[in-house]
Design an enzyme around this catalytic site. Structure first.
Site, mmCIF file in Angstrom:
data_model
loop_
_atom_site.group_PDB
_atom_site.id
_atom_site.type_symbol
_atom_site.label_atom_id
_atom_site.label_comp_id
_atom_site.label_asym_id
_atom_site.label_seq_id
_atom_site.Cartn_x
_atom_site.Cartn_y
_atom_site.Cartn_z
ATOM 1 N N LYS A 117 0.867 -1.284 0.045
ATOM 2 C CA LYS A 117 0.073 -0.104 0.058
ATOM 3 C C LYS A 117 0.969 1.197 0.175
ATOM 4 O O LYS A 117 0.423 2.185 -0.495
ATOM 5 C CB LYS A 117 -0.827 -0.042 1.302
ATOM 6 C CG LYS A 117 -2.037 -1.137 1.081
ATOM 7 C CD LYS A 117 -2.964 -0.905 2.237
ATOM 8 C CE LYS A 117 -4.058 -2.097 2.264
ATOM 9 N NZ LYS A 117 -5.046 -1.914 3.196
ATOM 10 N N LYS A 219 -8.200 -9.154 -9.645
ATOM 11 C CA LYS A 219 -9.337 -9.345 -8.487
ATOM 12 C C LYS A 219 -10.375 -8.195 -8.768
ATOM 13 O O LYS A 219 -10.027 -7.265 -9.199
ATOM 14 C CB LYS A 219 -8.643 -9.285 -7.319
ATOM 15 C CG LYS A 219 -9.451 -9.709 -6.183
ATOM 16 C CD LYS A 219 -8.844 -9.528 -4.682
ATOM 17 C CE LYS A 219 -9.743 -9.872 -3.691
ATOM 18 N NZ LYS A 219 -9.219 -9.994 -2.338
ATOM 19 N N LYS A 222 -13.650 -2.933 -5.916
ATOM 20 C CA LYS A 222 -14.106 -1.663 -5.883
ATOM 21 C C LYS A 222 -13.610 -0.341 -6.200
ATOM 22 O O LYS A 222 -14.256 0.787 -6.457
ATOM 23 C CB LYS A 222 -14.660 -1.572 -4.458
ATOM 24 C CG LYS A 222 -14.067 -1.688 -3.204
ATOM 25 C CD LYS A 222 -14.544 -1.771 -1.796
ATOM 26 C CE LYS A 222 -13.429 -1.729 -0.592
ATOM 27 N NZ LYS A 222 -14.223 -2.117 0.763
#
Length: 355
Positions: A117, A219, A222
Site C-alpha cells: 500500500k 481481482k 471496488k
C-alpha cells in the site's frame, strides 16, 4: 472451533472504502452470515482503518452506513449479535496505543500489506498505515475475541495479533496473576497465565476468488475505474444482468471439466461465480454447461446472480434511504460493544499500572 479456556467469540470487520462488490459478498459477508448461526459475533465497520491510507473521504459516513446495510440485508441479525462502527468505541484506540508499545518495529516492517500500500514512497506514508496492524489486534482483543474469519490477505495481520497477545501475556504475567485475572492457557508444552486469548483464524475452505469482469487475471475491486468490471451489491437487477452480458469471455465453448479452464481466466472466473452463487463446485457447473457457448451460459449466470443478489441490493437501498434508522442500529451496537470493551480496558489499565 478449537478448544479454549476463553468464552468463544467471533469478531469480523469490514472497511468502509468504496462500494461493496460481489467479491466482498462471496468472500466475506456470506460467511459472516453463516457464522452467526452457531456463534456469538461482533460485526464491525472499521471506519478508523479507512483513514490510514487516505485521510479525507467525502462520503465516509455514507460508506459506513452502506457496510452496515450490507450486513443486515445479507441476513445478519443486529439484535442477536452486535453490529457497530469502530470509532464509536474508544477502547479500540486506547488498546491500540498500548499494543503499539507491545509490538516491535521489526514486526511492522515485515507486513507485506504496508509494503504494497505504501509503494515506493514509504517515507511519505502515514504512521497509521504502518501501525494499523496494532489497531487490528486491538479491534479483536478489546473484546477478547477468540476467532476471526480471515482471507489470505489478512493472515499475516492475524499472526501479528497472536504475537502481540503472547508478548503482552508474557510481559505482564505476574501482574495478570496478582490482579486475579489469569486464565490458564497451554502454549505448546508450556502453561502460561494469560489475559488475552491467542486468537484463532476461521478458514471455511477456500474462499471463491472473484475476478474482474473485464480482465480475468485481476481481482474484482471496488477501486477499479470501470464500473463494468464489478457487480456492486447495490446494483439493481437490470444492471447486474447487463454487466454479466458484457463480461469478457473467449470464443471457445465451455470445457467439460475443470482442467479445461486452465489458461482461460475469464471462463474460469464466470464458472467460479456461478459455482459460488449456487453452492456448487466448478465441476458440477461444467457437468451441466460443458460444451455450451457463452451465449447460453451468460443468461443462466445473469438469472442466478439476479436471484441471489437483487433482494440484497433492494434491502440495502431501503435501509440506506433511512439513515436515522441505520444510525440507531449502529448506536445500539456500539453501546453494547462498549460495555464489553470497557470491561477489558479496566482490566488492562490495572495490569499495565495506569491510575
Amino acid at each position: 472451533m478449537t478448544d479454549s479456556p476463553f468464552k468463544p467469540l467471533v469478531f469480523s470487520g469490514v472497511q468502509p472504502t468504496g462500494s461493496l462488490t460481489l467479491g466482498n459478498y462471496l468472500g466475506a459477508i456470506r460467511k459472516f452470515v453463516a457464522l452467526q448461526e452457531d456463534n456469538d459475533c461482533l460485526f464491525c465497520v472499521v471506519d478508523m482503518h479507512s483513514i490510514t491510507a487516505r485521510l479525507v473521504h467525502d462520503d465516509l459516513k455514507e460508506q459506513t452506513r452502506s457496510i452496515a446495510a450490507a450486513f443486515i440485508a445479507s441476513g445478519i441479525d443486529p439484535k442477536e449479535h452486535i453490529v457497530f462502527n469502530q470509532s464509536r468505541v474508544p477502547g479500540h484506540a486506547e488498546l491500540a496505543w498500548i499494543f503499539n508499545c507491545v509490538a516491535r518495529i521489526g514486526w511492522m516492517n515485515r507486513m507485506t500489506q504496508f509494503k504494497d500500500k505504501a509503494g515506493k514512497d514509504r517515507e511519505n506514508a502515514s504512521l497509521g498505515l504502518l501501525a494499523y496492524p496494532s489497531l487490528m489486534a486491538a479491534d479483536i482483543l478489546v473484546y477478547r475475541a477468540t476467532h476471526v474469519p480471515v482471507g489470505d490477505d489478512q493472515k499475516q495481520h492475524l499472526e501479528l495479533a497472536r504475537d502481540i497477545a503472547i508478548k503482552f501475556n508474557n510481559d505482564f504475567s505476574s501482574r495478570i496473576e496478582e490482579a486475579g485475572l489469569a486464565v490458564p492457557l497451554t502454549m505448546g508444552e508450556e502453561k502460561v497465565n494469560a489475559y488475552f486469548p491467542v486468537v484463532e483464524p476461521l478458514i471455511d475452505g477456500p474462499a471463491p476468488r472473484v475476478m474482474s469482469l473485464r480482465d480475468g487475471t485481476k481481482k474484482m475491486s471496488k477501486s477499479d475505474p470501470s464500473d463494468n468490471s464489478r457487480i456492486n451489491m447495490t446494483d439493481d437487477a437490470d444492471t447486474i444482468a447487463k454487466k454479466i452480458r458484457k463480461a469478457k469471455t473467449d470464443p471457445d465453448a465451455l470445457p467439460g471439466d475443470v482442467e479445461g479452464l486452465k489458461g482461460r481466466p475469464e471462463a474460469d472466473n464466470l464458472v467460479g461465480i456461478f459455482a459460488a452463487l449456487s453452492d456448487r463446485t466448478k465441476a458440477d457447473v461444467l457437468s451441466e454447461f460443458g460444451g455450451r457457448q457463452f451465449s447460453e451460459f451468460k443468461p443462466a449466470l445473469a438469472d442466478l446472480s439476479v436471484t441471489v443478489l437483487s433482494p440484497i441490493g433492494d434491502e440495502m437501498r431501503r435501509l440506506m434511504a433511512d439513515p436515522g434508522a441505520l444510525d440507531a442500529i449502529l448506536l445500539d451496537g456500539a453501546e453494547r460493544a462498549n460495555a464489553l470493551a470497557e470491561k477489558t480496558m479496566a482490566d488492562v489499565r490495572e495490569i499495565v499500572g495506569f491510575v
